[in-house]
Design a protein around this motif. Structure first.
Motif, PDB file in Angstrom:
ATOM      1  N   ASP A  73      46.340   7.526 -23.810  1.00 27.79           N
ATOM      2  CA  ASP A  73      47.271   7.416 -22.693  1.00 27.79           C
ATOM      3  C   ASP A  73      48.515   8.252 -23.005  1.00 27.79           C
ATOM      4  O   ASP A  73      48.611   8.857 -24.086  1.00 27.79           O
ATOM      5  N   ASP A 113      51.508   7.924 -23.991  1.00 23.38           N
ATOM      6  CA  ASP A 113      52.360   7.770 -25.172  1.00 23.38           C
ATOM      7  C   ASP A 113      51.576   7.424 -26.441  1.00 23.38           C
ATOM      8  O   ASP A 113      52.170   7.145 -27.485  1.00 23.38           O
ATOM      9  N   ASP A 142      49.756   4.894 -27.519  1.00 26.95           N
ATOM     10  CA  ASP A 142      49.600   3.577 -28.160  1.00 26.95           C
ATOM     11  C   ASP A 142      48.242   2.960 -27.835  1.00 26.95           C
ATOM     12  O   ASP A 142      47.902   1.900 -28.351  1.00 26.95           O
TER      13      ASP A 142
HETATM   14 ZN   LIG Z   1      50.882   3.445 -23.645  1.00 23.21          ZN
END
Ligand SMILES: [Zn+2]
Length: 463
Positions: free
Chosen positions: A238, A240, A242
């Motif tokens: 995704d 960012d 994580d």
């Molecule tokens: Zn994320």
């Protein structure tokens, strides 16, 4: 003073940049955090994703924290897990990540970890209330400090040190032009894998697809690349980094509850009687696999901040949710890290001579619906509806679980209805041992929903 209340969400702060999440709002949030959760001269780590508005937001945050007597360590443009890593590596209590995660490019937001824990729900609302009260004390602050640190090499070498690779295979990675691409590629290449990279340059306009791997249409290009390139695995991040989603060598999506079956059996082969957490949306086969391998399954509410809280309460060795946030607490720090999760899957497939689909096929199969989103006409209504549903819905012969919405577990399947915390929707999911049973359980839920509101529209999402 204009401040949009709706940016203060259940798990983070998020909204349309400038329109809702204004520069002034950012200043006030930093000021409010400084007063609510931090002591004078505390140090905060700040990181940011690759969105076009992230530099400006990050600069504003940093200025405001410094003005409010806090020291800053700026780790720059990095995936969210690298900010969490920095906090552990530097042994500090607070960090903040500027990220719109998987949302469209005009959005941005903040993931906030203060004084040893992730802020959620009530604490995020407290930031808003505090700004409205405007009750800042007029303290004289001591001199503050500002440092820039690049921890990319430390992060990558700690992952590599931890992972043992036997057979080096070929894989494909799609970062959707989010911030995870360059570091993920470097990590997996250093582990010895042959990597085809797709959309791994950082571009805040997301010109190829939304960086949201939970939507199967965002995985189509990766599936083609895996199949045409004869890769053994596909990994999609995704925005960012994580969380990640996995495709097997045939391009099939391996949903996170199945990833969790693989991780659980692997971790439990070395650590017996350990606790493993999964969210309420996960397959009923997951707790079975955990039990069969000598572990203790624990069901949690959905949402990364609830899961993190549960990990610290139970000291679980592993946790994961259907959205793809997976938290390793055996050899890693117990935070959600898509790049590290990807490395752990690579470690497992590298020990196996079979193509990856055979590895995933060895776990129990079931029939599942995708997430069925039932729109309500106004945001917030979904929570009132859910209260009524829990009070009135009756499911014969089912065990009822109400930790997050209502999950009715039958002998041969289950259904879940819960209120979304992020959109004005009720979210439904059903799993069963047969297609016929799946439709029956789905129908039982629909009947109970219609009893409360006959006008509610239930989308027809057959897949
Ligand atoms: Zn994320």
């Amino acid at each position: 003073m204009m401040l949009a209340k709706n940016i203060f969400k259940a798990y983070d702060i998020r909204g349309i940049y400038e329109e809702e999440l204004s520069i002034n709002a950012i200043k006030l949030i930093a000021k409010s955090l400084s007063h609510l959760f931090l002591e004078n001269n505390d140090t905060i780590i700040v990181g940011r994703d690759g969105r076009n508005s992230s530099s400006k937001i990050s600069e504003t945050l940093i200025e405001s924290f410094l003005e409010n007597g806090k020291n800053i360590i700026n780790v720059g443009e990095v995936p969210t897990p690298l900010v969490y890593f920095a906090r552990n590596y530097l042994n500090l209590n607070s960090c903040i990540m500027v990220t719109g995660s998987h949302n469209p490019k005009n959005y941005n937001g903040l993931k906030i970890f203060m004084d040893g824990h992730t802020l959620s729900g009530g604490e995020i609302k407290e930031i808003y209330d505090f700004i409205l009260r405007d009750s800042y004390s007029k303290l004289q602050f001591a001199k503050t400090s500002y440092k820039e640190i690049n921890l990319k090499n430390e992060y990558i070498s700690q992952i590599i040190k931890d992972i043992s690779i036997i057979n080096k295979k070929k894989i494909a990675v799609d970062a959707g032009n989010g911030v995870a691409g360059p570091i993920a590629i470097e990590t997996y290449k250093k582990l010895g894998f042959d990597v085809i990279d797709l959309y791994c340059d950082i571009d805040g306009d997301f010109p190829n697809h939304h960086p949201n791997p939970s939507d199967p249409k965002n995985l189509e290009d990766l599936a083609d690349t895996v199949k045409n390139g004869n890769c053994d695995l596909g990994i999609a991040f995704d925005g960012d980094g994580d969380r990640c989603l996995i495709l097997d060598n045939l391009g099939n999506i391996i949903w996170p509850d199945k990833q969790m079956m693989l991780f659980s059996s692997e971790i439990l082969s070395k650590n017996k009687n350990c606790k493993i957490i999964f969210d309420v949306k996960s397959s009923a086969n997951l707790p079975k696999v955990i039990r069969d391998n000598g572990g203790i399954p624990i069901m949690s509410r959905t949402g990364h901040s609830f899961i993190k809280k549960k990990i610290s309460e139970t000291n679980a060795i592993l946790a994961g949710e259907m959205s793809g946030h997976i938290f390793f607490n055996d050899k890693w720090y117990g935070f959600d890290d898509g790049i590290y999760s990807g490395a752990r899957i690579l470690e497992i497939i590298s020990k196996n001579n079979n193509p990856s689909h055979k590895i995933f096929d060895s776990f129990p199969k079931s029939f599942v619906t995708p997430e069925i989103n039932i729109q309500v006409n106004k945001d917030g209504i979904q929570h009132d509806f859910m209260k009524k549903f829990i009070n009135t819905a009756r499911f014969e012969d089912a065990k009822i679980i109400t930790i997050d919405g209502l999950r009715a577990e039958f002998k041969d399947g289950w259904g879940l209805l819960r209120a979304s915390n992020t959109t004005s929707c009720l979210v439904m999911r059903v799993e069963a041992e047969s297609k016929r049973r799946l439709l029956e359980i789905k129908d039982k839920f629909f009947q109970q929903i219609k009893k409360i509101d006959p006008k509610i529209e239930i989308p027809n999402e057959e897949k």
